[in-house]
Design a protein around this motif. Structure first.
Motif, PDB file in Angstrom:
ATOM      1  N   LEU A 147      16.225  37.744  49.258  1.00 23.26           N
ATOM      2  CA  LEU A 147      15.022  37.518  48.390  1.00 23.26           C
ATOM      3  C   LEU A 147      15.201  36.679  47.124  1.00 23.26           C
ATOM      4  O   LEU A 147      14.617  35.586  46.713  1.00 23.26           O
ATOM      5  N   SER A 148      16.369  37.094  46.542  1.00 22.50           N
ATOM      6  CA  SER A 148      16.726  36.404  45.178  1.00 22.50           C
ATOM      7  C   SER A 148      16.977  34.968  45.622  1.00 22.50           C
ATOM      8  O   SER A 148      16.728  34.006  44.880  1.00 22.50           O
ATOM      9  N   ASP A 149      17.795  34.741  46.564  1.00 21.61           N
ATOM     10  CA  ASP A 149      18.018  33.385  46.971  1.00 21.61           C
ATOM     11  C   ASP A 149      17.089  32.373  47.363  1.00 21.61           C
ATOM     12  O   ASP A 149      16.756  31.366  46.989  1.00 21.61           O
ATOM     13  N   ARG A 150      16.060  33.239  48.094  1.00 24.27           N
ATOM     14  CA  ARG A 150      14.966  32.306  48.397  1.00 24.27           C
ATOM     15  C   ARG A 150      14.148  31.993  47.213  1.00 24.27           C
ATOM     16  O   ARG A 150      13.518  30.797  47.235  1.00 24.27           O
ATOM     17  N   LEU A 151      13.744  32.961  46.436  1.00 27.28           N
ATOM     18  CA  LEU A 151      13.114  32.721  45.259  1.00 27.28           C
ATOM     19  C   LEU A 151      13.595  31.658  44.179  1.00 27.28           C
ATOM     20  O   LEU A 151      12.839  31.207  43.676  1.00 27.28           O
ATOM     21  N   ARG A 152      14.918  31.542  44.340  1.00 28.86           N
ATOM     22  CA  ARG A 152      15.312  30.326  43.458  1.00 28.86           C
ATOM     23  C   ARG A 152      15.658  29.106  44.194  1.00 28.86           C
ATOM     24  O   ARG A 152      16.198  28.082  43.542  1.00 28.86           O
ATOM     25  N   ASP A 153      15.381  29.152  45.275  1.00 31.93           N
ATOM     26  CA  ASP A 153      15.611  27.803  46.285  1.00 31.93           C
ATOM     27  C   ASP A 153      14.274  27.264  46.445  1.00 31.93           C
ATOM     28  O   ASP A 153      13.893  26.193  45.765  1.00 31.93           O
ATOM     29  N   LEU A 154      13.517  27.617  47.277  1.00 34.27           N
ATOM     30  CA  LEU A 154      11.957  27.405  47.629  1.00 34.27           C
ATOM     31  C   LEU A 154      11.885  25.684  48.143  1.00 34.27           C
ATOM     32  O   LEU A 154      11.181  25.024  48.134  1.00 34.27           O
ATOM     33  N   SER A 155      12.970  25.271  48.790  1.00 32.28           N
ATOM     34  CA  SER A 155      13.331  23.752  49.057  1.00 32.28           C
ATOM     35  C   SER A 155      12.247  23.432  50.197  1.00 32.28           C
ATOM     36  O   SER A 155      11.973  22.445  50.524  1.00 32.28           O
ATOM     37  N   TRP A 156      12.060  24.230  50.986  1.00 31.49           N
ATOM     38  CA  TRP A 156      11.036  24.212  52.274  1.00 31.49           C
ATOM     39  C   TRP A 156       9.466  23.962  51.711  1.00 31.49           C
ATOM     40  O   TRP A 156       8.616  23.957  52.474  1.00 31.49           O
ATOM     41  N   LEU A 157       9.355  24.378  50.453  1.00 33.48           N
ATOM     42  CA  LEU A 157       7.939  24.370  49.706  1.00 33.48           C
ATOM     43  C   LEU A 157       8.092  23.429  48.329  1.00 33.48           C
ATOM     44  O   LEU A 157       8.064  24.026  47.377  1.00 33.48           O
ATOM     45  N   PRO A 158       8.293  22.399  48.666  1.00 33.38           N
ATOM     46  CA  PRO A 158       8.530  21.363  47.615  1.00 33.38           C
ATOM     47  C   PRO A 158       7.261  21.430  46.765  1.00 33.38           C
ATOM     48  O   PRO A 158       6.081  21.060  47.035  1.00 33.38           O
ATOM     49  N   ALA A 159       7.542  21.469  45.409  1.00 32.55           N
ATOM     50  CA  ALA A 159       6.307  21.726  44.363  1.00 32.55           C
ATOM     51  C   ALA A 159       6.823  20.937  43.034  1.00 32.55           C
ATOM     52  O   ALA A 159       8.133  21.242  42.648  1.00 32.55           O
ATOM     53  N   ALA A 160       5.932  20.891  42.174  1.00 33.29           N
ATOM     54  CA  ALA A 160       6.203  20.556  40.829  1.00 33.29           C
ATOM     55  C   ALA A 160       6.438  21.860  39.967  1.00 33.29           C
ATOM     56  O   ALA A 160       6.874  21.849  38.954  1.00 33.29           O
ATOM     57  N   GLY A 161       5.949  23.006  40.620  1.00 37.11           N
ATOM     58  CA  GLY A 161       6.172  24.429  39.996  1.00 37.11           C
ATOM     59  C   GLY A 161       5.703  25.374  40.925  1.00 37.11           C
ATOM     60  O   GLY A 161       4.740  24.869  42.117  1.00 37.11           O
ATOM     61  N   TYR A 162       5.599  26.765  40.579  1.00 34.35           N
ATOM     62  CA  TYR A 162       5.347  27.828  41.266  1.00 34.35           C
ATOM     63  C   TYR A 162       4.469  28.871  40.716  1.00 34.35           C
ATOM     64  O   TYR A 162       4.989  29.069  39.655  1.00 34.35           O
ATOM     65  N   ALA A 163       3.507  29.374  41.231  1.00 31.50           N
ATOM     66  CA  ALA A 163       2.760  30.661  40.732  1.00 31.50           C
ATOM     67  C   ALA A 163       2.704  31.700  41.922  1.00 31.50           C
ATOM     68  O   ALA A 163       2.009  31.302  42.998  1.00 31.50           O
ATOM     69  N   LEU A 164       3.190  32.666  41.741  1.00 29.05           N
ATOM     70  CA  LEU A 164       3.265  33.982  42.579  1.00 29.05           C
ATOM     71  C   LEU A 164       2.104  34.900  42.174  1.00 29.05           C
ATOM     72  O   LEU A 164       2.418  35.365  41.024  1.00 29.05           O
ATOM     73  N   LEU A 165       1.241  35.216  42.795  1.00 31.00           N
ATOM     74  CA  LEU A 165       0.034  35.966  42.347  1.00 31.00           C
ATOM     75  C   LEU A 165       0.012  37.167  43.235  1.00 31.00           C
ATOM     76  O   LEU A 165      -0.476  37.226  44.449  1.00 31.00           O
ATOM     77  N   PHE A 166       0.271  38.560  42.687  1.00 30.80           N
ATOM     78  CA  PHE A 166       0.575  39.503  43.453  1.00 30.80           C
ATOM     79  C   PHE A 166      -0.744  40.305  43.342  1.00 30.80           C
ATOM     80  O   PHE A 166      -0.862  40.993  42.037  1.00 30.80           O
TER      81      PHE A 166
END
Length: 143
Positions: A75-94
């Motif tokens: 999970l840590s690796d995926r959240l610091r990569d996200l290359s499959w979801l290219p974007a200018a930035g990210y917002a996770l809303l729980f």
């Protein structure tokens, strides 16, 4: 000015972080994140009672690539990569974060640590990465 008519500065990587908000704030933050050009993803934690359910919901909401591990390191690796979801930035809303916190405090605390690490990592690359966790309004101090 954004499409919504107000600017929360969500495109500023130096201000990012992990924040507790009320459930009523999540919809507004979702819209404001999109207005700021961020990829916003909602993660429903209603009735989420353990790590396995949390991992499933995160992997579904974030479209983790096939073969992604379902452990904290992955999970840590995926959240610091996200290359499959290219974007200018990210917002996770729980949504409904209290459900996980009350059912499995250890997993909740580990999630917060991993989100903090991801925020720091993205910030060093000058990419906004926000995490908003909705808690009931009665848990916030009234002023």
């Amino acid at each position: 000015m954004t499409d919504s008519g107000f600017d929360l500065g969500l495109d500023d990587a130096s201000r990012t972080g992990v924040y507790f908000v009320t459930a009523d704030d999540i919809g507004t933050l979702d819209m404001a994140s999109r207005d700021a050009g961020l990829l916003a993803r909602r993660i429903d934690l209603r009735d989420c009672a353990d790590k396995a359910t949390l991992m499933l919901r995160l992997s579904t909401a974030l479209d983790f690539p096939p073969g992604s591990g379902r452990n904290w390191d992955a999970l840590s690796d995926r959240l610091r990569d996200l290359s499959w979801l290219p974007a200018a930035g990210y917002a996770l809303l729980f949504d409904d974060a209290r459900d996980l916190r009350d059912a499995d405090e250890t997993s909740f605390d580990t999630l917060l640590e991993i989100l903090d690490e991801a925020v720091s990592d993205w910030s060093q690359r000058d990419v906004p990465f926000w995490a908003f966790l909705a808690l009931p309004e009665d848990e916030f101090e009234q002023s």
